[in-house]
Write an enzyme that holds these catalytic residues in place. Structure first.
Site, PDB file in Angstrom:
ATOM      1  N   GLY A  40       5.861  17.357 -43.957  1.00 57.76           N
ATOM      2  CA  GLY A  40       4.937  16.637 -44.322  1.00 57.76           C
ATOM      3  C   GLY A  40       4.149  17.937 -45.242  1.00 57.76           C
ATOM      4  O   GLY A  40       2.686  16.901 -45.414  1.00 57.76           O
ATOM      5  N   ASP A 100      -0.516  21.485 -33.602  1.00 53.93           N
ATOM      6  CA  ASP A 100      -0.962  20.816 -32.683  1.00 53.93           C
ATOM      7  C   ASP A 100      -0.279  21.833 -31.170  1.00 53.93           C
ATOM      8  O   ASP A 100      -1.324  22.223 -31.440  1.00 53.93           O
ATOM      9  CB  ASP A 100       0.320  20.221 -32.697  1.00 53.93           C
ATOM     10  CG  ASP A 100       0.693  18.897 -32.177  1.00 53.93           C
ATOM     11  OD1 ASP A 100      -0.754  18.482 -30.864  1.00 53.93           O
ATOM     12  OD2 ASP A 100       1.725  18.246 -31.271  1.00 53.93           O
ATOM     13  N   LYS A 128      -5.510  19.651 -34.602  1.00 52.38           N
ATOM     14  CA  LYS A 128      -5.245  19.685 -33.076  1.00 52.38           C
ATOM     15  C   LYS A 128      -5.787  20.841 -32.357  1.00 52.38           C
ATOM     16  O   LYS A 128      -4.746  20.857 -30.689  1.00 52.38           O
ATOM     17  CB  LYS A 128      -4.384  19.090 -32.494  1.00 52.38           C
ATOM     18  CG  LYS A 128      -3.484  17.766 -33.232  1.00 52.38           C
ATOM     19  CD  LYS A 128      -3.057  17.012 -32.681  1.00 52.38           C
ATOM     20  CE  LYS A 128      -2.151  16.293 -33.769  1.00 52.38           C
ATOM     21  NZ  LYS A 128      -1.082  15.671 -32.412  1.00 52.38           N
ATOM     22  N   PHE A 149      -1.793  11.175 -31.969  1.00 52.18           N
ATOM     23  CA  PHE A 149      -0.658  11.541 -33.235  1.00 52.18           C
ATOM     24  C   PHE A 149      -1.239  10.559 -34.547  1.00 52.18           C
ATOM     25  O   PHE A 149      -1.370   9.494 -33.748  1.00 52.18           O
ATOM     26  CB  PHE A 149       0.523  11.051 -32.549  1.00 52.18           C
ATOM     27  CG  PHE A 149       1.696  11.539 -33.263  1.00 52.18           C
ATOM     28  CD1 PHE A 149       2.184  12.739 -32.989  1.00 52.18           C
ATOM     29  CD2 PHE A 149       2.469  10.575 -34.455  1.00 52.18           C
ATOM     30  CE1 PHE A 149       3.502  13.343 -33.833  1.00 52.18           C
ATOM     31  CE2 PHE A 149       3.232  10.599 -35.065  1.00 52.18           C
ATOM     32  CZ  PHE A 149       3.935  12.274 -34.840  1.00 52.18           C
ATOM     33  N   ASP A 156       4.567  12.038 -40.808  1.00 50.79           N
ATOM     34  CA  ASP A 156       5.862  10.963 -40.932  1.00 50.79           C
ATOM     35  C   ASP A 156       5.723  10.560 -39.154  1.00 50.79           C
ATOM     36  O   ASP A 156       5.188  11.614 -38.125  1.00 50.79           O
ATOM     37  CB  ASP A 156       7.063  11.146 -41.209  1.00 50.79           C
ATOM     38  CG  ASP A 156       7.774  12.337 -40.080  1.00 50.79           C
ATOM     39  OD1 ASP A 156       6.913  13.497 -40.344  1.00 50.79           O
ATOM     40  OD2 ASP A 156       8.362  12.406 -40.087  1.00 50.79           O
TER      41      ASP A 156
HETATM   42  P1  IMP Z   1       3.160  22.342 -33.346  1.00 49.21           P
HETATM   43  O1  IMP Z   1       4.880  23.046 -33.770  1.00 49.21           O
HETATM   44  O2  IMP Z   1       3.200  21.634 -32.535  1.00 49.21           O
HETATM   45  O3  IMP Z   1       2.091  22.709 -34.370  1.00 49.21           O
HETATM   46  O4  IMP Z   1       3.560  20.920 -34.722  1.00 49.21           O
HETATM   47  C1  IMP Z   1       3.861  22.039 -36.111  1.00 49.21           C
HETATM   48  C2  IMP Z   1       4.191  20.528 -36.416  1.00 49.21           C
HETATM   49  O5  IMP Z   1       4.533  19.376 -35.680  1.00 49.21           O
HETATM   50  C3  IMP Z   1       4.038  19.883 -38.030  1.00 49.21           C
HETATM   51  O6  IMP Z   1       3.975  20.294 -38.809  1.00 49.21           O
HETATM   52  C4  IMP Z   1       3.980  18.107 -38.063  1.00 49.21           C
HETATM   53  O7  IMP Z   1       5.095  18.394 -38.582  1.00 49.21           O
HETATM   54  C5  IMP Z   1       4.182  18.323 -36.364  1.00 49.21           C
HETATM   55  N1  IMP Z   1       3.298  17.228 -36.847  1.00 49.21           N
HETATM   56  C6  IMP Z   1       2.166  17.803 -35.012  1.00 49.21           C
HETATM   57  N2  IMP Z   1       1.686  16.635 -34.692  1.00 49.21           N
HETATM   58  C7  IMP Z   1       1.857  15.670 -35.347  1.00 49.21           C
HETATM   59  C8  IMP Z   1       0.971  14.146 -35.947  1.00 49.21           C
HETATM   60  O8  IMP Z   1       0.255  14.034 -34.930  1.00 49.21           O
HETATM   61  N3  IMP Z   1       1.724  14.058 -37.068  1.00 49.21           N
HETATM   62  C9  IMP Z   1       2.933  14.077 -37.532  1.00 49.21           C
HETATM   63  N4  IMP Z   1       2.929  15.368 -37.148  1.00 49.21           N
HETATM   64  C10 IMP Z   1       2.903  16.436 -36.129  1.00 49.21           C
HETATM   65 MG    MG Z   2       5.749  20.205 -40.897  1.00 43.94          MG
END
Ligand code: IMP
Ligand code: MG
Length: 173
Positions: A40, A100, A128, A149, A156
């Site tokens: 990403g 996220d 977020k 999202f 992606d």
């Molecule tokens: P976390 O571990 O929940 O903070 O998620 C982080 C990872 O989830 C990021 O590196 C992204 O690859 C993916 N991710 C989280 N939210 C989104 C989104 O809105 N769109 C696309 N990928 C996301």
């Molecule tokens: Mg990622």
């Protein structure tokens, strides 16, 4: 089924302008090495690093995956490539696309700290805040966004949309 929002959440021009100021914030830290999280963060990393433009700053990639074909994290984080990076004694900037739940960054910072970086900071393009489930805040944030999202500019959904130059919200079709 999902489709893209009518208009981009963040246009390529808005991203471009923010990257200029973000790079200016980061450059004075004079990082030895950037560690970027595939897949990403690939677009963001390339665009940001060429603006930081420090001749001796190195770039390394690791891979982290927790999603599969879903807009919700599966909760288990698979990390690879840590064995190939050498950050001992270095000033390191960890770059990811988005915070996220915060779990990915949280896990990665623990793993990278174990590898003996001298100094360590984190940077994400998108944050977020309302979705955070762990106490994780990035030192540098491109944009704060609402709970939605988003895809494009490297991000992606099930591996689609990464090559779009703007950032779009994914909505129910
Ligand atoms: P976390 O571990 O929940 O903070 O998620 C982080 C990872 O989830 C990021 O590196 C992204 O690859 C993916 N991710 C989280 N939210 C989104 C989104 O809105 N769109 C696309 N990928 C996301
Ligand atoms: Mg990622």
């Amino acid at each position: 089924m999902y489709k893209l929002s009518e208009v981009p959440l963040l246009s390529a021009k808005q991203i471009d302008e923010r990257l200029e100021t973000l790079a200016a914030e980061i450059k004075p830290y004079d990082f030895d090495c950037v560690v970027s999280v595939l897949t990403g963060a690939f677009t963001f990393t390339a665009d940001l690093c060429r603006r930081i433009a420090t001749p001796k700053m190195r770039v390394a990639f690791i891979r982290a995956a927790s999603y599969g074909a879903s807009t919700e994290s599966s909760g288990t984080l698979k990390v690879s490539g840590l064995d190939k990076i050498d950050i001992r004694g270095k000033k390191v900037l960890l770059i990811d696309d988005i915070l996220d739940s915060g779990r990915t960054m949280f896990e990665l910072t623990k793993k990278l700290a174990d590898l003996g970086a001298k100094e360590f900071k984190t940077c994400v393009l998108l944050n977020k805040e309302s979705r955070h489930e762990v106490d994780m805040h990035a030192n540098f944030v491109g944009f704060n966004i609402e709970n939605q999202f988003v895809v494009g500019y490297g991000l992606d959904y099930a591996d689609d949309y990464r090559t779009l130059p703007d950032i779009w919200t994914l909505v129910e079709a």
